[in-house]
Design an enzyme around this catalytic site. Structure first.
Site, PDB file in Angstrom:
ATOM      1  CD  GLU A   1       8.309   3.910  -5.596  1.00 46.15           C
ATOM      2  OE1 GLU A   1       7.229   3.901  -5.844  1.00 46.15           O
ATOM      3  OE2 GLU A   1       8.754   3.413  -4.523  1.00 46.15           O
TER       4      GLU A   1
ATOM      5  CD  GLU B   1       4.811   8.728  -9.708  1.00 44.12           C
ATOM      6  OE1 GLU B   1       3.805   9.328 -10.469  1.00 44.12           O
ATOM      7  OE2 GLU B   1       4.915   8.084  -8.517  1.00 44.12           O
TER       8      GLU B   1
ATOM      9  CE  LYS C   1       2.200   8.805   2.774  1.00 42.43           C
ATOM     10  NZ  LYS C   1       2.153   7.480   2.832  1.00 42.43           N
TER      11      LYS C   1
HETATM   12  N1  LIG Z   1       0.184   7.706   7.100  1.00 39.55           N
HETATM   13  C1  LIG Z   1      -1.068   8.237   6.577  1.00 39.55           C
HETATM   14  N2  LIG Z   1      -2.023   8.967   7.186  1.00 39.55           N
HETATM   15  C2  LIG Z   1      -3.120   9.454   6.599  1.00 39.55           C
HETATM   16  N3  LIG Z   1      -3.439   9.303   5.232  1.00 39.55           N
HETATM   17  C3  LIG Z   1      -2.575   8.508   4.313  1.00 39.55           C
HETATM   18  C4  LIG Z   1      -1.238   7.978   5.145  1.00 39.55           C
HETATM   19  N4  LIG Z   1      -0.848   7.201   4.181  1.00 39.55           N
HETATM   20  C5  LIG Z   1      -1.590   7.407   3.099  1.00 39.55           C
HETATM   21  N5  LIG Z   1      -2.628   8.033   3.375  1.00 39.55           N
HETATM   22  C6  LIG Z   1      -3.608   8.459   2.248  1.00 39.55           C
HETATM   23  O1  LIG Z   1      -3.377   7.417   1.470  1.00 39.55           O
HETATM   24  C7  LIG Z   1      -3.019   7.993   0.085  1.00 39.55           C
HETATM   25  C8  LIG Z   1      -2.210   6.951  -0.763  1.00 39.55           C
HETATM   26  O2  LIG Z   1      -0.910   6.947   0.150  1.00 39.55           O
HETATM   27  P1  LIG Z   1       0.303   6.121  -0.389  1.00 39.55           P
HETATM   28  O3  LIG Z   1       1.363   6.348   0.460  1.00 39.55           O
HETATM   29  O4  LIG Z   1      -0.339   4.605  -0.333  1.00 39.55           O
HETATM   30  O5  LIG Z   1       0.573   6.694  -1.980  1.00 39.55           O
HETATM   31  P2  LIG Z   1       0.163   6.246  -3.468  1.00 39.55           P
HETATM   32  O6  LIG Z   1      -0.504   7.438  -4.154  1.00 39.55           O
HETATM   33  O7  LIG Z   1      -0.619   4.782  -3.407  1.00 39.55           O
HETATM   34  O8  LIG Z   1       1.800   5.830  -3.995  1.00 39.55           O
HETATM   35  P3  LIG Z   1       2.326   4.726  -4.171  1.00 39.55           P
HETATM   36  O9  LIG Z   1       1.461   3.990  -5.382  1.00 39.55           O
HETATM   37  O10 LIG Z   1       3.659   5.303  -4.832  1.00 39.55           O
HETATM   38  O11 LIG Z   1       2.573   3.917  -2.980  1.00 39.55           O
HETATM   39  C9  LIG Z   1      -2.504   9.313   0.275  1.00 39.55           C
HETATM   40  O12 LIG Z   1      -2.431  10.285  -0.712  1.00 39.55           O
HETATM   41  C10 LIG Z   1      -3.437   9.740   1.523  1.00 39.55           C
HETATM   42  O13 LIG Z   1      -4.456  10.270   1.150  1.00 39.55           O
END
Ligand SMILES: Nc1ncnc2c1ncn2[C@@H]1O[C@H](COP(=O)(O)OP(=O)(O)OP(=O)(O)O)[C@@H](O)[C@H]1O
Length: 122
Positions: free
Chosen positions: A24, A65, A90
């Site tokens: 991570e 986190e 999320k």
């Molecule tokens: N399956 C999904 N359906 C709808 N929106 C999603 C989905 N997956 C991600 N998102 C959107 O994209 C954003 C980023 O998601 P993600 O899972 O990539 O997390 P991240 O903040 O990039 O975390 P990391 O960097 O730890 O992967 C989420 O906050 C949400 O708004």
């Protein structure tokens, strides 16, 4: 199901921590920020109470986190496809990290400011 002995539960928790460290990126960055703060605490010879607040603030960011990552992984497992509800879950989960970080920055400014002023006035 039989509960695992305490030492095994501890080993599982350490395994989770190791996975966070290994995979991570945000957690790695926040851990580096924590180590920088430990360096600053030593450099400025910050008193015990103020140092405790800084360590607590950094700890809360790291814990937020970890929980955010666990929720993200649960979401991806439950619904691998795009779903507006998953997006909201999320986003809310990520806001915990954001809030913890904002509070940590405020605490950092309040505590380091007098030490910085002191350093710059010499
Ligand atoms: N399956 C999904 N359906 C709808 N929106 C999603 C989905 N997956 C991600 N998102 C959107 O994209 C954003 C980023 O998601 P993600 O899972 O990539 O997390 P991240 O903040 O990039 O975390 P990391 O960097 O730890 O992967 C989420 O906050 C949400 O708004």
């Amino acid at each position: 199901m039989k509960k695992p002995p305490f030492y095994k539960s501890l080993a599982f928790a350490f395994k989770g921590l190791f996975l966070m460290l290994k995979n991570e990126r945000n957690f790695q960055i926040e851990l580096i920020a924590f180590l920088v703060n430990i360096g600053l605490i030593g450099f400025f010879r910050i008193n015990y109470i103020e140092a405790s607040f800084i360590i607590l603030a950094c700890g809360l960011v790291l814990v937020a986190e970890i929980l955010n990552t666990a929720i993200e992984k649960l979401c991806d497992f439950a619904e691998p496809n795009f779903h507006s509800k998953i997006g909201i879950i999320k986003d809310i989960s990520a806001s915990a990290v954001l809030l913890a970080t904002l509070f940590a920055v405020i605490i950092g400014i309040l505590i380091y400011w007098p030490y910085l002023e002191n350093l710059l006035s010499l």
